[in-house]
Design a protein around this motif. Structure first.
Motif, PDB file in Angstrom:
ATOM      1  N   LEU A 187      -4.558   0.496  -0.045  1.00 14.12           N
ATOM      2  CA  LEU A 187      -4.001  -0.843   0.122  1.00 14.12           C
ATOM      3  C   LEU A 187      -4.436  -1.701  -1.054  1.00 14.12           C
ATOM      4  CD1 LEU A 187      -4.888  -1.473   3.875  1.00 14.12           C
ATOM      5  CD2 LEU A 187      -2.622  -0.942   2.955  1.00 14.12           C
ATOM      6  N   PRO A 226      -6.317  -4.449  -2.811  1.00 12.41           N
ATOM      7  CA  PRO A 226      -7.599  -5.026  -2.401  1.00 12.41           C
ATOM      8  C   PRO A 226      -7.455  -6.335  -1.626  1.00 12.41           C
ATOM      9  CG  PRO A 226      -7.786  -4.163  -4.614  1.00 12.41           C
ATOM     10  CD  PRO A 226      -6.321  -4.057  -4.225  1.00 12.41           C
ATOM     11  N   GLY A 228      -5.443  -0.981   7.775  1.00 12.14           N
ATOM     12  CA  GLY A 228      -5.777   0.441   7.753  1.00 12.14           C
ATOM     13  C   GLY A 228      -5.896   1.004   9.161  1.00 12.14           C
ATOM     14  N   GLU A 231      -5.401  -7.020   0.547  1.00 15.41           N
ATOM     15  CA  GLU A 231      -4.935  -6.738   1.907  1.00 15.41           C
ATOM     16  C   GLU A 231      -5.993  -6.042   2.755  1.00 15.41           C
ATOM     17  OE1 GLU A 231      -2.099  -7.869   3.088  1.00 15.41           O
ATOM     18  OE2 GLU A 231      -1.509  -8.685   1.142  1.00 15.41           O
ATOM     19  N   CYS A 232      -7.097  -5.663   2.143  1.00 16.44           N
ATOM     20  CA  CYS A 232      -8.147  -4.952   2.869  1.00 16.44           C
ATOM     21  C   CYS A 232      -8.920  -5.897   3.785  1.00 16.44           C
ATOM     22  CB  CYS A 232      -9.098  -4.279   1.876  1.00 16.44           C
ATOM     23  SG  CYS A 232      -8.308  -2.948   0.968  1.00 16.44           S
ATOM     24  N   GLY A 273       0.805  -1.206   0.000  1.00 15.21           N
ATOM     25  CA  GLY A 273       0.000   0.000   0.000  1.00 15.21           C
ATOM     26  C   GLY A 273       0.836   1.252   0.000  1.00 15.21           C
TER      27      GLY A 273
END
Length: 178
Positions: A104, A106, A114, A108-109, A86
């Motif tokens: 980030l 996607p 976050g 890793e979301c 990210g």
């Protein structure tokens, strides 16, 4: 404007690290933009070479806009176990730190990354004496708005036709009254 070397943003998760972006990160930053934005444009029925052309145009436009509006921005790469996942783009003054962009991959979301980054950002801003964190979010992105509200940001008004300005006060008096 603060020098990125003058502060540390250290996430609580030891697998995460924020490091200054360098020219060798340019392909990753372009890839990240494509990964984040492709779904938005594909949902409107765009595909193939037209989608690629629009993504390239939007990427260049965003980069030029950020450079013009925030010429001294601090660009950081978010890495997990050494791999770039990210980016965090900041404009830091003595009074406030503005999150220009946070993105980030996607994949890793939804893993708390976050939240971890924003917590570390807040801690660093407090250590440096900044009074607030600020950002703008797309009006059409209610999930992001809810995320930032859960992180203690409050909507403070419109920021143009398509964005909402948000702020998180970091001063002691704001904490006591909040």
């Amino acid at each position: 404007m603060m020098d990125p070397a003058s502060f540390d943003i250290i996430p609580a998760d030891p697998t995460l690290r924020l490091r200054p972006a360098s020219p060798i990160d340019a392909p990753f930053i372009r890839h990240l933009f494509e990964q984040v934005r492709t779904g938005q444009f594909a949902a409107s029925g765009l595909s193939g070479p037209i989608l690629d052309q629009i993504l390239e145009q939007q990427f260049r436009s965003q980069a030029a806009g950020y450079a013009a509006q925030f010429p001294n921005a601090i660009s950081l790469i978010v890495a997990r176990d050494g791999a770039a996942i990210g980016r965090l783009l900041l404009h830091c003054t003595d009074e406030y730190w503005h999150v220009i962009d946070i993105a980030l991959l996607p994949s890793e979301c939804g893993r708390g990354i976050g939240t971890n980054i924003l917590d570390a950002l807040e801690a660093s801003a407090r250590r440096q004496g900044a009074g607030a964190l600020t950002l703008v979010v797309l009006t059409s992105n209610p999930a992001a708005r809810r995320f930032y509200q859960r992180q203690g940001f409050a909507e403070v008004g419109q920021a143009g036709a398509a964005h909402i300005a948000m702020r998180k006060d970091l001063t002691e008096s704001a904490m006591r009254s909040g």
